[in-house]
Design a protein around this motif. Sequence first.
Motif, PDB file in Angstrom:
ATOM      1  N   LYS A 103       0.842  -1.206   0.000  1.00  0.00           N
ATOM      2  CA  LYS A 103       0.000   0.000   0.000  1.00  0.00           C
ATOM      3  C   LYS A 103       0.878   1.257   0.000  1.00  0.00           C
ATOM      4  CE  LYS A 103      -3.756   2.006   2.695  1.00  0.00           C
ATOM      5  NZ  LYS A 103      -4.554   1.871   3.922  1.00  0.00           N
ATOM      6  N   GLN A 104       1.930   1.255   0.815  1.00  0.00           N
ATOM      7  CA  GLN A 104       2.829   2.405   0.871  1.00  0.00           C
ATOM      8  C   GLN A 104       3.544   2.614  -0.469  1.00  0.00           C
ATOM      9  OE1 GLN A 104       5.411   1.603   4.149  1.00  0.00           O
ATOM     10  NE2 GLN A 104       3.920   2.237   5.702  1.00  0.00           N
ATOM     11  N   LYS A 105       3.999   1.513  -1.083  1.00  0.00           N
ATOM     12  CA  LYS A 105       4.684   1.625  -2.371  1.00  0.00           C
ATOM     13  C   LYS A 105       3.742   2.151  -3.452  1.00  0.00           C
ATOM     14  CE  LYS A 105       8.228  -1.886  -1.656  1.00  0.00           C
ATOM     15  NZ  LYS A 105       8.739  -3.198  -2.068  1.00  0.00           N
ATOM     16  N   ALA A 106       2.506   1.669  -3.465  1.00  0.00           N
ATOM     17  CA  ALA A 106       1.526   2.128  -4.457  1.00  0.00           C
ATOM     18  C   ALA A 106       1.250   3.620  -4.268  1.00  0.00           C
ATOM     19  CB  ALA A 106       0.234   1.332  -4.328  1.00  0.00           C
ATOM     20  N   HIS A 107       1.155   4.063  -3.012  1.00  0.00           N
ATOM     21  CA  HIS A 107       0.914   5.480  -2.742  1.00  0.00           C
ATOM     22  C   HIS A 107       2.097   6.333  -3.218  1.00  0.00           C
ATOM     23  CE1 HIS A 107      -0.811   8.947  -0.803  1.00  0.00           C
ATOM     24  NE2 HIS A 107       0.322   9.164  -0.171  1.00  0.00           N
ATOM     25  N   GLU A 108       3.321   5.860  -2.977  1.00  0.00           N
ATOM     26  CA  GLU A 108       4.509   6.595  -3.427  1.00  0.00           C
ATOM     27  C   GLU A 108       4.541   6.685  -4.954  1.00  0.00           C
ATOM     28  OE1 GLU A 108       7.880   4.651  -1.731  1.00  0.00           O
ATOM     29  OE2 GLU A 108       7.271   5.119   0.327  1.00  0.00           O
ATOM     30  N   ARG A 109       4.222   5.579  -5.649  1.00  0.00           N
ATOM     31  CA  ARG A 109       4.176   5.605  -7.117  1.00  0.00           C
ATOM     32  C   ARG A 109       3.148   6.618  -7.607  1.00  0.00           C
ATOM     33  NH1 ARG A 109       4.517  -0.074  -6.948  1.00  0.00           N
ATOM     34  NH2 ARG A 109       2.248  -0.173  -6.991  1.00  0.00           N
ATOM     35  N   TYR A 110       1.986   6.598  -6.991  1.00  0.00           N
ATOM     36  CA  TYR A 110       0.911   7.506  -7.397  1.00  0.00           C
ATOM     37  C   TYR A 110       1.328   8.965  -7.187  1.00  0.00           C
ATOM     38  CZ  TYR A 110      -3.681   9.619  -7.746  1.00  0.00           C
ATOM     39  OH  TYR A 110      -4.740  10.398  -8.126  1.00  0.00           O
ATOM     40  N   MET A 111       1.986   9.248  -6.064  1.00  0.00           N
ATOM     41  CA  MET A 111       2.406  10.626  -5.794  1.00  0.00           C
ATOM     42  C   MET A 111       3.480  11.073  -6.790  1.00  0.00           C
ATOM     43  SD  MET A 111       0.387  11.563  -3.554  1.00  0.00           S
ATOM     44  CE  MET A 111       1.023  13.166  -3.140  1.00  0.00           C
ATOM     45  N   ARG A 112       4.384  10.170  -7.180  1.00  0.00           N
ATOM     46  CA  ARG A 112       5.388  10.527  -8.197  1.00  0.00           C
ATOM     47  C   ARG A 112       4.714  10.866  -9.518  1.00  0.00           C
ATOM     48  NH1 ARG A 112       8.140   5.774  -8.305  1.00  0.00           N
ATOM     49  NH2 ARG A 112       8.432   5.409  -6.119  1.00  0.00           N
ATOM     50  N   LEU A 113       3.771  10.033  -9.932  1.00  0.00           N
ATOM     51  CA  LEU A 113       3.040  10.305 -11.174  1.00  0.00           C
ATOM     52  C   LEU A 113       2.238  11.602 -11.054  1.00  0.00           C
ATOM     53  CD1 LEU A 113       1.748   6.725 -12.065  1.00  0.00           C
ATOM     54  CD2 LEU A 113       3.537   8.014 -13.218  1.00  0.00           C
ATOM     55  N   GLN A 114       1.717  11.857  -9.871  1.00  0.00           N
ATOM     56  CA  GLN A 114       0.942  13.080  -9.640  1.00  0.00           C
ATOM     57  C   GLN A 114       1.837  14.311  -9.832  1.00  0.00           C
ATOM     58  OE1 GLN A 114      -2.186  12.814  -9.164  1.00  0.00           O
ATOM     59  NE2 GLN A 114      -2.975  14.201  -7.631  1.00  0.00           N
ATOM     60  N   GLY A 117       2.452  14.967 -13.368  1.00  0.00           N
ATOM     61  CA  GLY A 117       1.256  15.373 -14.101  1.00  0.00           C
ATOM     62  C   GLY A 117       0.733  14.308 -15.051  1.00  0.00           C
ATOM     63  N   LYS A 118       0.971  13.068 -14.758  1.00  0.00           N
ATOM     64  CA  LYS A 118       0.567  11.993 -15.655  1.00  0.00           C
ATOM     65  C   LYS A 118      -0.752  11.344 -15.266  1.00  0.00           C
ATOM     66  CE  LYS A 118       5.210  10.783 -17.142  1.00  0.00           C
ATOM     67  NZ  LYS A 118       6.200   9.719 -17.252  1.00  0.00           N
ATOM     68  N   THR A 119      -1.285  11.659 -14.105  1.00  0.00           N
ATOM     69  CA  THR A 119      -2.546  11.038 -13.689  1.00  0.00           C
ATOM     70  C   THR A 119      -3.728  11.914 -14.109  1.00  0.00           C
ATOM     71  OG1 THR A 119      -2.492  12.130 -11.549  1.00  0.00           O
ATOM     72  CG2 THR A 119      -1.462   9.959 -11.679  1.00  0.00           C
ATOM     73  N   GLU A 120      -4.911  11.323 -14.145  1.00  0.00           N
ATOM     74  CA  GLU A 120      -6.130  12.056 -14.512  1.00  0.00           C
ATOM     75  C   GLU A 120      -6.357  13.217 -13.562  1.00  0.00           C
ATOM     76  OE1 GLU A 120      -8.574  11.485 -16.880  1.00  0.00           O
ATOM     77  OE2 GLU A 120      -7.261  10.029 -17.843  1.00  0.00           O
ATOM     78  N   GLN A 121      -6.210  12.961 -12.297  1.00  0.00           N
ATOM     79  CA  GLN A 121      -6.443  13.995 -11.287  1.00  0.00           C
ATOM     80  C   GLN A 121      -5.471  15.163 -11.467  1.00  0.00           C
ATOM     81  OE1 GLN A 121      -6.123  12.490  -7.322  1.00  0.00           O
ATOM     82  NE2 GLN A 121      -7.027  14.294  -6.384  1.00  0.00           N
ATOM     83  N   ALA A 122      -4.215  14.857 -11.765  1.00  0.00           N
ATOM     84  CA  ALA A 122      -3.218  15.912 -11.951  1.00  0.00           C
ATOM     85  C   ALA A 122      -3.541  16.731 -13.206  1.00  0.00           C
ATOM     86  CB  ALA A 122      -1.825  15.305 -12.061  1.00  0.00           C
ATOM     87  N   ARG A 123      -3.981  16.070 -14.275  1.00  0.00           N
ATOM     88  CA  ARG A 123      -4.339  16.795 -15.503  1.00  0.00           C
ATOM     89  C   ARG A 123      -5.501  17.744 -15.254  1.00  0.00           C
ATOM     90  NH1 ARG A 123      -4.206  11.389 -18.565  1.00  0.00           N
ATOM     91  NH2 ARG A 123      -1.984  11.129 -18.880  1.00  0.00           N
ATOM     92  N   LYS A 124      -6.522  17.257 -14.559  1.00  0.00           N
ATOM     93  CA  LYS A 124      -7.674  18.110 -14.256  1.00  0.00           C
ATOM     94  C   LYS A 124      -7.262  19.297 -13.392  1.00  0.00           C
ATOM     95  CE  LYS A 124     -11.116  14.467 -14.563  1.00  0.00           C
ATOM     96  NZ  LYS A 124     -12.079  13.625 -13.829  1.00  0.00           N
TER      97      LYS A 124
END
Length: 159
Positions: A103-114, A117-124
Motif C-alpha cells: 500500500k505504501q509503495k503504491a501510494h509513493e508511485r501515485y504521488m510521483r506520477l501526480q 502530471g501523468k494522472t487524470e487527477q493531476a491533468r484536471k
Amino acid sequence: MGRGKFKGKPTGRRNFSTPEEMIAGTSARPRTFKQEQAEDEVRDESGEEEESEEEEIERSKGTQGIIETANPNLVRPKNLKAKDADLDKTPELSRREREEIEKQKAHERYMRLQEQGKTEQARKRLERLNLIRQQRAEAAKKREEEKAAKELKKAEARK
C-alpha cells in the motif's frame, strides 16, 4: 415440586472395598496409573511384549505418522539461540505487513506520477489552474483599463 440439582444423596451408591479385596488387588475401584506401571514391569521381566513396545513408539496417534503436514496455526518458538540464528535468511512477513508495504509503495508511485502530471487527477488540476490564471490575468487587465479610463476622465475634467 423440583428438588433442585441433586435428587438424592450420593452416599447410598458408594462401594467400599474390604481389606481382603485390597490385599488381593480385586477391589471395585478403577485402576490407577501405578498399577498399570507395575503390570508393565512384570511383563518386561517375563519378556512377552518387548517387540510391541518398539512398535508403539514408532506408531503415533491418528494420521500423524502417515501424512506429514505443515500446520500454519502451529506456534513457532519466538526465541532463537544465537548459534541457531540464520543470518542469510530474510524474515517472512505476515500478510498484514506485506499488504501495508504494498500500500505504501503504491501510494509513493501515485504521488510521483501526480507530481509529473501523468494522472487524470493531476491533468484536471492543471487545467483548472490554467483556467484560473487566465481569468485572473483578464481581471487584472480589465482593472488596469478601468483605472486608465478613470485617470483620462479625471485629466479631461481638469482641463
